[in-house]
Design a protein around this motif. Structure first.
Motif, PDB file in Angstrom:
ATOM      1  N   ARG A   1      -7.418  -1.701   4.218  1.00  0.00           N
ATOM      2  CA  ARG A   1      -6.428  -2.774   4.122  1.00  0.00           C
ATOM      3  C   ARG A   1      -5.899  -3.136   5.512  1.00  0.00           C
ATOM      4  O   ARG A   1      -5.752  -2.278   6.381  1.00  0.00           O
ATOM      5  N   THR A   2      -5.591  -4.410   5.722  1.00  0.00           N
ATOM      6  CA  THR A   2      -4.972  -4.869   6.958  1.00  0.00           C
ATOM      7  C   THR A   2      -3.459  -4.845   6.789  1.00  0.00           C
ATOM      8  O   THR A   2      -2.913  -5.552   5.948  1.00  0.00           O
ATOM      9  N   MET A   3      -2.781  -4.038   7.572  1.00  0.00           N
ATOM     10  CA  MET A   3      -1.321  -3.970   7.516  1.00  0.00           C
ATOM     11  C   MET A   3      -0.734  -5.148   8.286  1.00  0.00           C
ATOM     12  O   MET A   3      -1.160  -5.452   9.398  1.00  0.00           O
ATOM     13  N   ARG A   4       0.270  -5.816   7.661  1.00  0.00           N
ATOM     14  CA  ARG A   4       0.847  -7.008   8.274  1.00  0.00           C
ATOM     15  C   ARG A   4       2.356  -6.858   8.475  1.00  0.00           C
ATOM     16  O   ARG A   4       3.032  -6.160   7.725  1.00  0.00           O
TER      17      ARG A   4
ATOM     18  N   GLY B   1       0.813  -1.195   0.000  1.00  0.00           N
ATOM     19  CA  GLY B   1       0.000   0.000   0.000  1.00  0.00           C
ATOM     20  C   GLY B   1       0.852   1.252   0.000  1.00  0.00           C
ATOM     21  O   GLY B   1       2.081   1.181   0.101  1.00  0.00           O
ATOM     22  N   VAL B   2       0.186   2.396  -0.129  1.00  0.00           N
ATOM     23  CA  VAL B   2       0.846   3.696  -0.184  1.00  0.00           C
ATOM     24  C   VAL B   2       0.202   4.592   0.865  1.00  0.00           C
ATOM     25  O   VAL B   2      -1.029   4.681   0.937  1.00  0.00           O
ATOM     26  N   LEU B   3       1.042   5.255   1.665  1.00  0.00           N
ATOM     27  CA  LEU B   3       0.542   6.136   2.710  1.00  0.00           C
ATOM     28  C   LEU B   3       1.122   7.541   2.545  1.00  0.00           C
ATOM     29  O   LEU B   3       2.244   7.700   2.053  1.00  0.00           O
ATOM     30  N   PRO B   4       0.394   8.554   2.985  1.00  0.00           N
ATOM     31  CA  PRO B   4       0.922   9.917   2.942  1.00  0.00           C
ATOM     32  C   PRO B   4       1.881  10.147   4.104  1.00  0.00           C
ATOM     33  O   PRO B   4       1.767   9.530   5.166  1.00  0.00           O
TER      34      PRO B   4
ATOM     35  N   ALA C   1      -6.416   0.406  13.098  1.00  0.00           N
ATOM     36  CA  ALA C   1      -7.026  -0.562  12.182  1.00  0.00           C
ATOM     37  C   ALA C   1      -8.037   0.059  11.231  1.00  0.00           C
ATOM     38  O   ALA C   1      -8.151  -0.354  10.078  1.00  0.00           O
ATOM     39  N   ASP C   2      -8.778   1.069  11.706  1.00  0.00           N
ATOM     40  CA  ASP C   2      -9.813   1.664  10.858  1.00  0.00           C
ATOM     41  C   ASP C   2      -9.406   3.022  10.294  1.00  0.00           C
ATOM     42  O   ASP C   2     -10.267   3.814   9.889  1.00  0.00           O
ATOM     43  N   SER C   3      -8.122   3.319  10.254  1.00  0.00           N
ATOM     44  CA  SER C   3      -7.671   4.597   9.688  1.00  0.00           C
ATOM     45  C   SER C   3      -8.058   4.705   8.215  1.00  0.00           C
ATOM     46  O   SER C   3      -7.788   3.776   7.434  1.00  0.00           O
ATOM     47  N   PRO C   4      -8.653   5.806   7.800  1.00  0.00           N
ATOM     48  CA  PRO C   4      -9.016   5.970   6.381  1.00  0.00           C
ATOM     49  C   PRO C   4      -7.815   5.859   5.453  1.00  0.00           C
ATOM     50  O   PRO C   4      -7.960   5.409   4.309  1.00  0.00           O
ATOM     51  N   ASP C   5      -6.622   6.254   5.927  1.00  0.00           N
ATOM     52  CA  ASP C   5      -5.438   6.207   5.068  1.00  0.00           C
ATOM     53  C   ASP C   5      -5.077   4.786   4.662  1.00  0.00           C
ATOM     54  O   ASP C   5      -4.395   4.583   3.649  1.00  0.00           O
TER      55      ASP C   5
ATOM     56  N   GLN D   1      -0.236  -4.480  -4.588  1.00  0.00           N
ATOM     57  CA  GLN D   1      -0.608  -5.886  -4.632  1.00  0.00           C
ATOM     58  C   GLN D   1      -2.017  -6.117  -4.103  1.00  0.00           C
ATOM     59  O   GLN D   1      -2.590  -5.279  -3.396  1.00  0.00           O
ATOM     60  N   ASP D   2      -2.561  -7.291  -4.433  1.00  0.00           N
ATOM     61  CA  ASP D   2      -3.831  -7.700  -3.850  1.00  0.00           C
ATOM     62  C   ASP D   2      -3.670  -7.875  -2.346  1.00  0.00           C
ATOM     63  O   ASP D   2      -2.577  -8.177  -1.850  1.00  0.00           O
ATOM     64  N   ALA D   3      -4.759  -7.739  -1.629  1.00  0.00           N
ATOM     65  CA  ALA D   3      -4.703  -7.800  -0.172  1.00  0.00           C
ATOM     66  C   ALA D   3      -4.248  -9.162   0.342  1.00  0.00           C
ATOM     67  O   ALA D   3      -3.692  -9.263   1.438  1.00  0.00           O
ATOM     68  N   ASP D   4      -4.461 -10.216  -0.447  1.00  0.00           N
ATOM     69  CA  ASP D   4      -4.084 -11.555   0.008  1.00  0.00           C
ATOM     70  C   ASP D   4      -2.689 -11.970  -0.455  1.00  0.00           C
ATOM     71  O   ASP D   4      -2.266 -13.109  -0.229  1.00  0.00           O
ATOM     72  N   ALA D   5      -1.944 -11.071  -1.092  1.00  0.00           N
ATOM     73  CA  ALA D   5      -0.577 -11.389  -1.516  1.00  0.00           C
ATOM     74  C   ALA D   5       0.320 -11.542  -0.296  1.00  0.00           C
ATOM     75  O   ALA D   5       0.131 -10.879   0.731  1.00  0.00           O
ATOM     76  N   ALA D   6       1.305 -12.407  -0.393  1.00  0.00           N
ATOM     77  CA  ALA D   6       2.225 -12.629   0.720  1.00  0.00           C
ATOM     78  C   ALA D   6       3.046 -11.373   0.978  1.00  0.00           C
ATOM     79  O   ALA D   6       3.374 -10.626   0.048  1.00  0.00           O
TER      80      ALA D   6
END
Length: 310
Positions: free
Chosen positions: A227-230, A193-196, A219-223, A288-293
């Motif tokens: 997506r779930t950050m892992r 993902g990309v964040l400001p 977890a619920d940040s609009p930025d 990437q897709d959310a389910d990508a490793a």
């Protein structure tokens, strides 16, 4: 590229610690909480887990390494790179091999991950050696102005950075002295993902070779865009330059590995260790897709050659 010098460094397994006489911290809403998992030997967390999965504070998978001498501790943090080999030299887990997966700020901490059996045997005060190599590494083919840091060269070859394609609208145009020549081939990067840069908190203004930057997201940040950050994922931060002290720079981008979990503290959150930075025009981003490793996994680390066994 000149040969890189490797240093054998000594790290001591850190003991989890609390402020004397105070067993809690204050969260962003003014509530007290106990900072479980902030440093020391942390079990039950692995690469690929959500950074918000545990009810803790800066939870990182593995053991944090420190040194009682302040100068040696800063050198340990500055020279160690993600992917560097770690060997347990004392205690019940002696001989076990792991890898550096991140670093923390404060007075300097290196995060090392070993297998579950070794982690269960580790005790605070055990000695571990780190074969530190990677600072000063310049990969072949990267555009001028792009800097690489905090990553073992052999691991970098396994991460989703590739030189190829031609410049296009997604690669940006670049402005000012940081712009890349229009005929330069951009580096294609697959990111989670990309964040400001506005989400960058603790770590801003400090040297990126010795400090991660906390991302002030929950977890619920609009930025995050749902997506779930892992742990282990590669994220891009727009308008962030980390070549020197980390700070805002327009039309720049920094890529980093997520090394620890979130935090209730204001200005804190999941930790990102910068590994590549440069003008935005030097890169072509692919989300990437959310389910990508994640970019950094146990399997990726296992693919690295072990000099301890060679």
């Amino acid at each position: 590229m000149p040969d890189l010098v490797a240093n054998n460094l000594l790290g001591i397994a850190e003991h989890a610690a609390l402020t004397p006489m105070v067993a809690y911290r204050i969260d962003r809403d003014g509530h007290p909480y106990v900072p479980i998992g902030d440093g020391g030997i942390v079990q039950g967390v692995r690469l690929g887990d959500s950074v918000f999965a545990t009810d803790g504070d800066h939870v990182a998978p593995g053991v944090t390494l420190v040194h009682p001498d302040a100068g040696a501790r800063f050198a340990l943090t500055a020279f160690a790179c993600i992917g560097n080999e770690v060997i347990v030299r004392s205690g019940l887990a002696a001989g076990s091999i792991g890898r550096v997966t991140g670093k923390r700020g404060e007075s300097g901490r290196v995060i090392a991950l070993l297998d579950d059996d070794a982690m269960a045997k580790l005790l605070p005060g055990d000695q571990l050696s780190v074969r530190a190599v990677g600072q000063g590494f310049v990969p072949d083919g990267v555009p001028q102005g792009v800097a690489v840091l905090n990553v073992d060269p052999e691991l970098f070859a396994l991460l989703p950075f590739a030189v190829g394609g031609v410049g296009d609208d997604d690669a940006g145009t670049g402005t000012g002295t940081g712009a890349v020549a229009s005929d330069a081939v951009p580096v294609t990067v697959a990111v989670a993902g990309v964040l400001p840069s506005k989400v960058c908190g603790n770590g801003i203004g400090r040297p990126a070779q010795m400090w991660d930057v906390d991302l002030a997201v929950v977890a619920d940040s609009p930025d995050l865009g749902g997506r779930t950050m892992r742990l282990g994922e590669l994220w891009a931060i727009e308008h962030l330059d980390v070549r020197h002290n980390m700070g805002y720079r327009r039309d720049w981008v920094t890529f980093g590995i997520i090394c620890h979990g979130g935090s209730p503290l204001p200005g804190h959150g999941p930790g990102l260790v910068p590994i590549v930075t440069g003008p935005r025009s030097a890169f072509r981003l692919e989300v990437q897709d959310a389910d990508a490793a994640p970019a950094l996994t146990d399997a990726v680390l296992a693919a690295l050659p072990s000099r301890a066994r060679s």
